[in-house]
Design an enzyme around this catalytic site. Structure first.
Site, PDB file in Angstrom:
ATOM      1  N   ASN A  59     -14.172 -17.434 -18.312  1.00 29.67           N
ATOM      2  CA  ASN A  59     -13.003 -18.180 -17.844  1.00 29.67           C
ATOM      3  C   ASN A  59     -12.306 -17.338 -16.781  1.00 29.67           C
ATOM      4  OD1 ASN A  59     -10.603 -19.496 -17.428  1.00 29.67           O
ATOM      5  ND2 ASN A  59      -9.847 -19.274 -19.515  1.00 29.67           N
ATOM      6  N   CYS A 107      -7.469 -16.925 -14.907  1.00 32.73           N
ATOM      7  CA  CYS A 107      -6.481 -15.992 -15.453  1.00 32.73           C
ATOM      8  C   CYS A 107      -5.922 -15.124 -14.331  1.00 32.73           C
ATOM      9  CB  CYS A 107      -7.119 -15.080 -16.506  1.00 32.73           C
ATOM     10  SG  CYS A 107      -7.674 -15.957 -17.958  1.00 32.73           S
ATOM     11  N   ILE A 159     -15.302 -28.938 -14.330  1.00 28.82           N
ATOM     12  CA  ILE A 159     -14.168 -28.116 -13.928  1.00 28.82           C
ATOM     13  C   ILE A 159     -13.327 -27.730 -15.153  1.00 28.82           C
ATOM     14  CG2 ILE A 159     -13.906 -29.037 -11.573  1.00 28.82           C
ATOM     15  CD1 ILE A 159     -11.820 -31.017 -12.662  1.00 28.82           C
ATOM     16  N   GLY A 194     -12.912 -35.335 -18.590  1.00 29.24           N
ATOM     17  CA  GLY A 194     -12.692 -36.729 -18.944  1.00 29.24           C
ATOM     18  C   GLY A 194     -13.898 -37.456 -19.485  1.00 29.24           C
TER      19      GLY A 194
END
Length: 304
Positions: free
Chosen positions: A128, A131, A192, A245
């Protein structure tokens, strides 16, 4: 005849292209009574850090039209407790577990990658990069190609496992970010992460979230996610994992057509804990009904 559903992400072989998204599926065990984990391709853990994190103050989740905002603040048990308390469950499951992790300096990322590399039960790593870099004035790693590449290179040097990098959509040019991460050694790209959004309480004249802003996910972001997956898949040689989604098998297959090799299901699991399994089964049924022999024939098969 049953269609072939298996795909490969780096050296990782998945029985089907459906994974769960980090932060929406705990560490796997929490959902194991609702989902047959052996009916999905892989699951991704909550993001791990070197030390435990309590996360942000509440309220930190709010429902929005077409989705939800979260400002959980990367709450997690930390790498030590993960090894002691969460890894034993991973041994009992015949489905790849992917460890998502984050840090605040390239060295922190590298240390986490090295420690996760030593855990046989962790099949792959997902970085990830959304940050802040505390060494460079708080710039978010995932919004600067040079910063992102430095993190990916540090992780690449620390692990032999498949290295997936999760890209932030909150950038001017996602293709530039994708190519920087690919060049630094990423084996795959997750596209994403959440879009930054906010919600306001009109009567109180205050933000709904204690953190003011949060990450928007759910159907509202699907068109943006599809566009970014399509852009990235055409610009890199490594596999792309589509996220954003995905609530149904149809949604997932649209991402495959746009160029994704696999998908991750996130917000849907809050609505229906068995969503990932049902989406995987629905994809297989859709192919079978149309006589399509292999899911791989649909990857990037968008026409026009």
């Amino acid at each position: 005849m049953k269609p072939a559903m298996s795909v490969e992400i780096g050296s990782l072989k998945l029985r089907n292209p459906v994974m769960t998204a980090s932060g929406t599926f705990g560490y796997g065990e929490e959902f194991s009574q609702y989902v047959d984990l052996e009916k999905i391709g892989a699951f991704v853990t909550k993001g791990l850090s070197l030390k435990p994190r309590a996360g942000n103050p509440t309220p930190r989740i709010v429902e929005t039209p077409g989705g939800m905002l979260n400002a959980i603040g990367l709450q997690n048990v930390g790498i030590d407790a993960f090894i002691q308390k969460k890894v034993p469950f991973l041994r009992s499951v015949n489905t790849p577990a992917i460890a998502n992790f984050f840090g605040y300096t390239p060295d922190e990322y590298a240390e986490l990658a090295s420690r996760l590399d030593a855990i046989p039960e962790v099949a792959a790593l997902e970085v990830n990069i959304s940050c802040p870099n505390v060494k460079q004035g708080g710039i978010v790693f995932g919004t600067d190609p040079g910063c992102a590449a430095s993190v990916v290179a540090a992780c690449r040097a620390a692990t032999q496992k498949t290295l997936i990098v999760k890209l932030s959509p909150n950038v001017t040019d996602i293709v530039e970010m994708a190519q920087a991460c690919e060049g630094a050694g990423a084996d795959a790209l997750s596209v994403i992460n959440t879009l930054t959004g906010m919600a306001i309480d009109l009567e109180r004249r205050r933000p709904v979230l204690a953190n003011v802003t949060g990450g928007l996910s759910g159907p509202a972001i699907k068109p943006v996610a599809l566009r970014m997956v399509w852009q990235v898949a055409r610009a890199v040689k490594v596999p792309v994992i589509g996220i954003g989604g995905i609530m149904s098998a149809t949604d997932a297959l649209e991402f495959i057509l746009a160029g994704a090799t696999a998908v991750q299901v996130g917000t849907a699991s809050f609505v229906n804990p068995a969503a990932a399994q049902e989406i995987a089964e629905g994809m297989e049924q859709w192919l079978a009904e149309r006589g399509i022999a292999d899911i791989s024939s649909l990857i990037g098969a968008l026409e026009g």
